[in-house]
Write a protein that holds these residues in place. Structure first.
Motif, PDB file in Angstrom:
ATOM      1  N   TYR A  51       0.804  -1.219   0.000  1.00  0.00           N
ATOM      2  CA  TYR A  51       0.000   0.000   0.000  1.00  0.00           C
ATOM      3  C   TYR A  51       0.840   1.273   0.000  1.00  0.00           C
ATOM      4  N   GLY A  52       2.047   1.185   0.558  1.00  0.00           N
ATOM      5  CA  GLY A  52       2.917   2.363   0.622  1.00  0.00           C
ATOM      6  C   GLY A  52       3.920   2.441  -0.505  1.00  0.00           C
ATOM      7  N   GLY A  53       3.963   1.407  -1.350  1.00  0.00           N
ATOM      8  CA  GLY A  53       4.900   1.406  -2.464  1.00  0.00           C
ATOM      9  C   GLY A  53       6.335   1.128  -2.064  1.00  0.00           C
ATOM     10  N   GLY A  54       6.520   0.617  -0.856  1.00  0.00           N
ATOM     11  CA  GLY A  54       7.866   0.342  -0.341  1.00  0.00           C
ATOM     12  C   GLY A  54       8.292   1.424   0.627  1.00  0.00           C
ATOM     13  N   GLY A  55       9.342   1.143   1.336  1.00  0.00           N
ATOM     14  CA  GLY A  55       9.853   2.083   2.325  1.00  0.00           C
ATOM     15  C   GLY A  55      10.961   1.416   3.111  1.00  0.00           C
ATOM     16  N   HIS A  56      10.943   1.616   4.424  1.00  0.00           N
ATOM     17  CA  HIS A  56      11.955   0.990   5.275  1.00  0.00           C
ATOM     18  C   HIS A  56      11.419   0.830   6.695  1.00  0.00           C
ATOM     19  N   VAL A  57      12.155   0.051   7.464  1.00  0.00           N
ATOM     20  CA  VAL A  57      11.857  -0.095   8.883  1.00  0.00           C
ATOM     21  C   VAL A  57      13.136   0.188   9.664  1.00  0.00           C
ATOM     22  N   VAL A  58      12.993   0.937  10.739  1.00  0.00           N
ATOM     23  CA  VAL A  58      14.080   1.134  11.687  1.00  0.00           C
ATOM     24  C   VAL A  58      13.811   0.162  12.833  1.00  0.00           C
ATOM     25  N   ALA A  59      14.724  -0.789  13.014  1.00  0.00           N
ATOM     26  CA  ALA A  59      14.573  -1.827  14.037  1.00  0.00           C
ATOM     27  C   ALA A  59      15.527  -1.528  15.187  1.00  0.00           C
ATOM     28  N   ARG A  67      13.532  -3.443  28.192  1.00  0.00           N
ATOM     29  CA  ARG A  67      14.018  -4.487  27.283  1.00  0.00           C
ATOM     30  C   ARG A  67      12.928  -4.878  26.286  1.00  0.00           C
ATOM     31  N   GLY A  68      13.284  -4.896  25.008  1.00  0.00           N
ATOM     32  CA  GLY A  68      12.318  -5.289  23.997  1.00  0.00           C
ATOM     33  C   GLY A  68      12.760  -4.891  22.607  1.00  0.00           C
ATOM     34  N   VAL A  69      11.808  -4.875  21.697  1.00  0.00           N
ATOM     35  CA  VAL A  69      12.051  -4.541  20.294  1.00  0.00           C
ATOM     36  C   VAL A  69      11.077  -3.445  19.889  1.00  0.00           C
ATOM     37  N   ARG A  70      11.624  -2.397  19.265  1.00  0.00           N
ATOM     38  CA  ARG A  70      10.794  -1.314  18.737  1.00  0.00           C
ATOM     39  C   ARG A  70      11.064  -1.210  17.237  1.00  0.00           C
ATOM     40  N   LEU A  71      10.001  -1.124  16.456  1.00  0.00           N
ATOM     41  CA  LEU A  71      10.092  -1.074  14.993  1.00  0.00           C
ATOM     42  C   LEU A  71       9.308   0.124  14.489  1.00  0.00           C
ATOM     43  N   THR A  72       9.930   0.909  13.615  1.00  0.00           N
ATOM     44  CA  THR A  72       9.254   2.049  13.011  1.00  0.00           C
ATOM     45  C   THR A  72       9.290   1.885  11.497  1.00  0.00           C
ATOM     46  N   PHE A  73       8.116   1.687  10.932  1.00  0.00           N
ATOM     47  CA  PHE A  73       7.951   1.492   9.485  1.00  0.00           C
ATOM     48  C   PHE A  73       7.597   2.831   8.852  1.00  0.00           C
ATOM     49  N   VAL A  74       8.257   3.162   7.744  1.00  0.00           N
ATOM     50  CA  VAL A  74       8.054   4.451   7.087  1.00  0.00           C
ATOM     51  C   VAL A  74       7.910   4.227   5.586  1.00  0.00           C
ATOM     52  N   ASP A  75       6.898   4.866   4.999  1.00  0.00           N
ATOM     53  CA  ASP A  75       6.766   4.863   3.540  1.00  0.00           C
ATOM     54  C   ASP A  75       6.371   6.252   3.078  1.00  0.00           C
ATOM     55  N   SER A  76       6.508   6.489   1.788  1.00  0.00           N
ATOM     56  CA  SER A  76       6.123   7.769   1.191  1.00  0.00           C
ATOM     57  C   SER A  76       4.935   7.590   0.262  1.00  0.00           C
ATOM     58  N   GLY A  77       4.106   6.612   0.573  1.00  0.00           N
ATOM     59  CA  GLY A  77       2.959   6.284  -0.264  1.00  0.00           C
ATOM     60  C   GLY A  77       1.834   7.285  -0.152  1.00  0.00           C
ATOM     61  N   PRO A  78       0.638   6.869  -0.556  1.00  0.00           N
ATOM     62  CA  PRO A  78      -0.507   7.785  -0.607  1.00  0.00           C
ATOM     63  C   PRO A  78      -1.079   8.164   0.758  1.00  0.00           C
TER      64      PRO A  78
END
Length: 129
Positions: A51-59, A67-78
């Motif tokens: 839906y976003g046409g691709g992007g990236h994730v900061v893990a 303690r844990g895992v944080r993920l930030t997904f970013v796209d430049s889609g619509p």
């Protein structure tokens, strides 16, 4: 520890899932919590691509005391015109079941979304030990 992973192809979605599993193990998450964050990450990565046409994730592997895992997904889609509607089970703009965003939110300890039409989408999910 922080790293950025590209999401441009279906193979990238698989790589994100594998890397998130590794980080969840390193964070000491239980098998159930590992499965939850990997499932949520897989869904959001797939949405980033489809839906976003691709992007990236900061893990991020978060150190004690949080303690844990944080993920930030970013796209430049619509972007997502109505976030509340998109989080509702059964809502879909594609061929899926419409459980993705709401399901990812339920599987996460923390969930935040920022999106607007024409401005792309940023989704943060985290799972804490």
């Amino acid at each position: 520890m922080t790293e950025q992973l590209a999401i441009r192809t279906s193979e990238d979605v698989v790589r994100v899932r594998q890397r998130v599993r590794t980080l969840a193990v390193e964070a000491g998450l239980s098998l159930v919590d590992q499965t939850k964050i990997v499932t949520a990450a897989s869904e959001i990565a797939r949405n980033t691509l489809d839906y976003g046409g691709g992007g990236h994730v900061v893990a991020e592997l978060m150190p004690p005391p949080r303690r844990g895992v944080r993920l930030t997904f970013v796209d430049s889609g619509p972007g997502i015109p109505n976030i509340d509607e998109a989080l509702r089970d059964g809502f879909t703009t594609g061929n899926g079941l419409g459980l993705g965003l709401g399901g990812a939110k339920r599987l996460s300890s923390e969930f935040a979304i920022d999106s607007a039409p024409g401005q792309g989408t940023r989704i943060m999910i985290a799972r804490w030990k």
